[in-house]
Design a protein around this motif. Structure first.
Motif, PDB file in Angstrom:
ATOM      1  N   SER A 260       0.812  -1.138  -0.048  1.00  0.00           N
ATOM      2  CA  SER A 260      -0.013  -0.014  -0.130  1.00  0.00           C
ATOM      3  C   SER A 260       0.909   1.430   0.027  1.00  0.00           C
ATOM      4  O   SER A 260       0.655   2.265  -0.737  1.00  0.00           O
ATOM      5  CB  SER A 260      -1.028   0.071   1.161  1.00  0.00           C
ATOM      6  OG  SER A 260      -1.873   1.284   1.161  1.00  0.00           O
TER       7      SER A 260
ATOM      8  N   ARG B 166      -9.803   6.114   1.126  1.00  0.00           N
ATOM      9  CA  ARG B 166      -9.736   4.648   1.016  1.00  0.00           C
ATOM     10  C   ARG B 166     -11.018   3.847   1.639  1.00  0.00           C
ATOM     11  O   ARG B 166     -10.693   2.585   1.877  1.00  0.00           O
ATOM     12  CB  ARG B 166      -8.342   4.415   1.583  1.00  0.00           C
ATOM     13  CG  ARG B 166      -7.032   5.176   0.779  1.00  0.00           C
ATOM     14  CD  ARG B 166      -5.859   4.584   1.711  1.00  0.00           C
ATOM     15  NE  ARG B 166      -5.492   3.290   1.691  1.00  0.00           N
ATOM     16  CZ  ARG B 166      -4.614   2.648   2.590  1.00  0.00           C
ATOM     17  NH1 ARG B 166      -3.716   3.245   3.171  1.00  0.00           N
ATOM     18  NH2 ARG B 166      -4.223   1.467   2.147  1.00  0.00           N
TER      19      ARG B 166
ATOM     20  N   GLU C  24     -11.637   0.414  -0.015  1.00  0.00           N
ATOM     21  CA  GLU C  24     -10.745  -0.530   0.217  1.00  0.00           C
ATOM     22  C   GLU C  24     -10.945  -1.057   1.480  1.00  0.00           C
ATOM     23  O   GLU C  24     -10.867  -2.310   1.663  1.00  0.00           O
ATOM     24  CB  GLU C  24      -8.983   0.191   0.089  1.00  0.00           C
ATOM     25  CG  GLU C  24      -8.147  -0.966   0.413  1.00  0.00           C
ATOM     26  CD  GLU C  24      -6.658  -0.104   0.715  1.00  0.00           C
ATOM     27  OE1 GLU C  24      -5.726  -0.982   1.083  1.00  0.00           O
ATOM     28  OE2 GLU C  24      -6.721   1.019   0.108  1.00  0.00           O
TER      29      GLU C  24
ATOM     30  N   GLU D 210       1.178   1.091   8.246  1.00  0.00           N
ATOM     31  CA  GLU D 210       1.485   2.077   7.083  1.00  0.00           C
ATOM     32  C   GLU D 210       2.212   3.313   7.655  1.00  0.00           C
ATOM     33  O   GLU D 210       3.292   3.754   7.142  1.00  0.00           O
ATOM     34  CB  GLU D 210       0.508   1.990   6.133  1.00  0.00           C
ATOM     35  CG  GLU D 210       0.022   1.050   5.425  1.00  0.00           C
ATOM     36  CD  GLU D 210      -1.388   1.151   4.479  1.00  0.00           C
ATOM     37  OE1 GLU D 210      -1.432   2.552   4.218  1.00  0.00           O
ATOM     38  OE2 GLU D 210      -1.835   0.367   4.102  1.00  0.00           O
TER      39      GLU D 210
END
Length: 554
Positions: free
Chosen positions: A10, A397, A400, A421
């Motif tokens: 990602s 997102r 997602e 992340e």
């Protein structure tokens, strides 16, 4: 492992977004590194300085407290003024016997004492004059002008005194009329600190024997040159309160000095030649004590009918003791110890070394405070930016998140992926920012410290100008004190503090290198920022319903 791999993929897919986050964190890390390094260096400088500081302490009259006490206990409207003067007359410094009593404290490494007086030139002897007037004028005129009250310092017991009848009679406990020379008698060679530290040194002849009672002394090169004096010659000094009383001393040594202060015991205002380092005459304590005892024996005295103050023509003198301590802890313990030994609250324990050291740290402390506030502001702004940025990131997102939860991934793991992340990006940015901050912290810190020093000096100069104090006072002049006494006690912080007249050597350079402690603190900041900015993302993820997300996709 799947979550970690997915998080890395990602990050790779969204390079632009993560580079922007990285830049923000790099700026935060670099700023924080510099701020923390400055604070760390300031703490180290203060601690190491105190550890290496040779502390000396003095016990003196707390004149401010005694005057306030006298003022509160008297009625100035009904004869209280004379009562206050009587109370002020009783403000006497400790005797040598009392000073030696407190020297028995177990916290001391040593004890020295001095006797200081002020004398006039007599005969052909002239004092060195750098105030702009002729030496002849000051040689005979200093004491009479001082005595008549022109200097504005007369009438303070324990100070320089002025007095009635042309100043010939002065209150006991003070210096009486101001003479041309400051004469200091030392108990030992160790008490002659300017010679110990190398500020002064004998250039001809030798120093006097510390136990001698003979009338011998050492004088400055300037004084010797002006009067064409050599080792073996004699000089004659007079009692400023009685010009007919003179004392002859043999010169056994001539010294040079690089000091711009007026010598042991503080210094006097520049209106007097006695404030000039060239007019400092040194001898043993026993010698000067014999002279003052002889003067007291031959003195005339009278009692003021209005105030009840006893005035005398005796040569005035002041004894002061210096207590030598190992460190700051011993200094603090010594103060409590002498209180337990019976020292009243009318006396104060102080250290010019500690005061001077604390003054020297002012720019550094200001810089440390500035860096702390800057650090807090940077963290606050950075945290807000990251939180807002992550909120928009999660909203973008959202689909997602819906897909991942729809295929069976738990919301907690989805949230953990987003946290990972951000943590990876933050960790890399922290390393880069720390490296940049480590390289730039030292030069930036010293540049900022230099600005603080300049600002502090400008404030002092401006304050001196407001009070009309010459530029050379505070740039080499002593604080306005009487020899052996401290007029600073008459005002909060002292005249020296008020005028900024005392020479202060500010700390102008620090080693603001980034150490392991700073790195660990920055790592902790990175974790804190990650958790704080991820909270919003986690809350949004836990609130999302996957079916609604997928059904609402256009």
């Amino acid at each position: 492992m799947y979550i970690l791999k997915n998080a890395w993929k990602s990050i790779s897919r969204s390079k632009g977004r993560n580079i922007l986050i990285g830049i923000i964190v790099v700026v935060i890390a670099m700023s924080s590194c510099i701020a923390l390094s400055i604070q760390r260096a300031a703490d180290k400088a203060k601690t190491s300085g105190l550890d290496s500081l040779q502390i000396t302490a003095q016990i003196s009259v707390n004149r401010q407290a005694m005057m306030e006490k006298a003022k509160n206990s008297t009625d100035t409207a009904s004869g209280g003024r004379s009562q206050m003067l009587e109370a002020m007359q009783g403000m006497e410094e400790l005797s040598l016997e009392e000073l030696q009593k407190y020297a028995q404290s177990s916290y001391l490494e040593g004890f020295t004492y001095t006797l200081q007086s002020s004398m006039d030139a007599s005969g052909e002897l002239e004092a060195v004059d750098t105030t702009g007037g002729s030496s002849e004028d000051t040689s005979s005129g200093t004491s009479s002008e001082s005595a008549s009250g022109q200097n504005g310092w007369q009438g303070f017991p324990g100070g320089m005194g002025g007095g009635q009848d042309g100043g010939k009679l002065s209150p006991p406990g003070g210096m009486g009329s101001q003479g041309d020379f400051t004469v200091t008698g030392y108990s030992s060679h160790e008490a002659m600190t300017s010679f110990v530290d190398g500020t002064s040194k004998i250039t001809d002849g030798t120093v006097f024997d510390e136990d001698t009672s003979e009338k011998v002394c050492i004088i400055s090169e300037e004084l010797a040159t002006l009067n064409e004096l050599e080792v073996g010659d004699s000089i004659t000094l007079a009692n400023p309160n009685d010009e007919d009383e003179t004392f002859a001393f043999k010169v056994v040594g001539i010294y040079e000095t690089t000091s711009t202060d007026s010598g042991q015991g503080g210094g006097m205002m520049r209106f007097s030649t006695a404030s000039d380092p060239a007019n400092q005459i040194y001898m043993s304590y026993n010698t000067l004590k014999a002279v003052t005892d002889q003067s007291e024996k031959n003195a005339d005295s009278e009692t003021d009918s209005e105030t009840g103050m006893v005035r005398t023509t005796a040569l005035r003198s002041q004894v002061s003791g210096t207590y030598i301590l190992k460190d700051m802890e011993s200094y603090e313990a010594f103060e409590q110890d002498v209180r337990d030994m019976g020292l009243s609250e009318e006396y104060t324990v102080s250290s010019s070394d500690v005061t001077a050291y604390e003054q020297s740290l002012l720019p550094l402390e200001n810089l440390s405070k500035f860096s702390f506030y800057f650090f807090v502001i940077v963290l606050a702004i950075g945290a807000v930016i990251l939180v807002v940025f992550n909120i928009f990131n999660i909203r973008e997102r959202k689909y997602e998140v819906g897909v991942l939860t729809a295929i069976g991934m738990k919301k907690g793991k989805v949230a953990l992926q987003f946290v990972l992340e951000l943590f990876i990006v933050t960790f890399i940015a922290i390393l880069v920012g720390t490296a940049a901050g480590a390289v730039s912290s030292a030069p930036i810190a010293n540049q900022l410290l230099s600005s603080q020093v300049s600002s502090q000096q400008n404030q002092t100069q401006q304050r001196n100008e407001n009070f009309g104090i010459p530029d050379d006072v505070g740039q080499g002049g002593g604080a306005p004190q009487a020899p052996g006494g401290d007029f600073g006690d008459f005002s909060e912080g002292g005249f020296g503090s008020l005028f900024g007249a005392q020479v202060t050597n500010y700390v102008s350079e620090i080693n603001a290198s980034t150490d392991f402690t700073v790195v660990m603190e920055l790592m902790g900041i990175g974790v804190l920022l990650t958790l704080l900015s991820s909270c919003a993302a986690v809350v949004f993820i836990l609130r999302y319903e996957p079916l609604k997300i997928l059904s609402n996709r256009s």
